[in-house]
Design a protein around this motif. Structure first.
Motif, PDB file in Angstrom:
ATOM      1  N   GLY A   2     -37.353  13.055 -48.420  1.00 30.01           N
ATOM      2  CA  GLY A   2     -38.434  13.039 -49.211  1.00 30.01           C
ATOM      3  C   GLY A   2     -39.087  11.743 -49.382  1.00 30.01           C
ATOM      4  O   GLY A   2     -38.978  11.083 -48.391  1.00 30.01           O
ATOM      5  N   GLU A   4     -39.356   8.132 -51.166  1.00 31.45           N
ATOM      6  CA  GLU A   4     -38.359   7.488 -52.164  1.00 31.45           C
ATOM      7  C   GLU A   4     -39.500   6.310 -52.606  1.00 31.45           C
ATOM      8  O   GLU A   4     -40.050   5.510 -51.878  1.00 31.45           O
ATOM      9  N   MET A  29     -47.502  15.329 -49.486  1.00 30.95           N
ATOM     10  CA  MET A  29     -47.365  14.938 -50.905  1.00 30.95           C
ATOM     11  C   MET A  29     -48.561  15.442 -51.450  1.00 30.95           C
ATOM     12  O   MET A  29     -49.651  15.610 -51.101  1.00 30.95           O
ATOM     13  N   ARG A 221     -38.049  19.940 -59.574  1.00 28.67           N
ATOM     14  CA  ARG A 221     -38.641  18.889 -58.747  1.00 28.67           C
ATOM     15  C   ARG A 221     -38.305  19.383 -57.268  1.00 28.67           C
ATOM     16  O   ARG A 221     -37.069  19.753 -57.449  1.00 28.67           O
ATOM     17  N   PRO A 223     -37.905  17.679 -53.376  1.00 26.08           N
ATOM     18  CA  PRO A 223     -38.278  16.696 -52.843  1.00 26.08           C
ATOM     19  C   PRO A 223     -39.008  17.022 -51.399  1.00 26.08           C
ATOM     20  O   PRO A 223     -39.479  16.179 -50.922  1.00 26.08           O
ATOM     21  N   PRO A 226     -42.959  16.242 -52.621  1.00 23.01           N
ATOM     22  CA  PRO A 226     -43.359  15.097 -53.593  1.00 23.01           C
ATOM     23  C   PRO A 226     -44.645  15.015 -54.282  1.00 23.01           C
ATOM     24  O   PRO A 226     -45.675  14.957 -53.824  1.00 23.01           O
TER      25      PRO A 226
END
Length: 233
Positions: A2, A4, A29, A221, A223, A226
């Motif tokens: 994902g 970070e 994303m 959620r 990952p 994102p």
């Protein structure tokens, strides 16, 4: 896996937030709506890139380079770069060329690449050299002061300094607050009541437009898909 993301607030009146991130096994994303603009630096496969990312009036999909590192300075509302009028950057960006691992060129001068810990010193130089400036009228209005100007003048200054109307900024901020509350597990009806939405469909439309997620997807959620920087104000 994902994206970070780490971020921190700043005591500089010119900076809203400083952030950094790394990407692993993620190709895209959801870039959520944002009233602020960013100065972003990223490295990918040894190449250094610098760009000004303008405010975003709605959520959109963005590609994410694999195994890249990012660092950004999110500027406060009312702060702008006069040589890059912010109104022309809404839902867009401006690449800053000739970046290396140590420096880049900005408005005719060489600048050392800043980092997560010295962003404030970097921005102080930008202020001293007139690269960024802050409209005190917009800043005062955002602090709920009552500037001694007409509403038309205030709206014109808002658009000039932020690229967005005051109403659009409020709607984006409310949707971001709603998304944070939902991710924290606050019941939908409480979110509606706290933030002044008319009803659940009104909240749903706002989330779809500005966050690019339904309430259900915000809670679950993923990952692999994102969101861009979403923080509690």
């Amino acid at each position: 896996m994902g994206l970070e993301v780490e971020s921190r607030p700043s005591d500089s009146p010119y900076i809203e937030r400083v952030w950094r991130s790394t990407s692993h096994d993620v190709s895209r994303m959801t870039s959520i709506a944002a009233a602020h603009w960013d100065l972003v630096f990223w490295q990918h496969r040894g190449q250094v890139n610098v760009a000004v990312l303008g405010p975003e009036s709605k959520a959109s999909q963005a590609l994410v380079p694999e195994d890249a590192t990012f660092f950004g300075i999110l500027f406060s509302l009312g702060t702008s770069m006069p040589h890059l009028p912010i109104s022309g950057l809404v839902d867009g960006s401006a690449e800053i060329p000739d970046a290396t691992r140590e420096s880049f060129w900005l408005k005719g001068s060489s600048w050392r690449l800043p980092d997560y810990d010295n962003a404030e010193a970097f921005v102080r130089r930008m202020v001293r050299e007139g690269v960024v400036e802050r409209d005190p009228l917009v800043a005062a209005a955002l602090d709920d002061a009552s500037p001694d100007v007409s509403e038309r003048t205030l709206q014109r200054r808002f658009v000039a300094a932020t690229g967005l109307t005051r109403g659009a900024i409020r709607q984006i901020d409310r949707a971001r607050r709603a998304a944070v509350l939902i991710q924290e597990g606050v019941p939908i009806q409480d979110v509606i009541h706290r933030l002044g939405y008319f009803d659940q469909p009104h909240l749903a439309r706002s989330l779809t437009r500005y966050i690019g997620r339904t309430a259900t997807r915000l809670r679950d959620r993923d990952p692999a898909e994102p969101l861009s920087l979403l923080y509690k104000t």
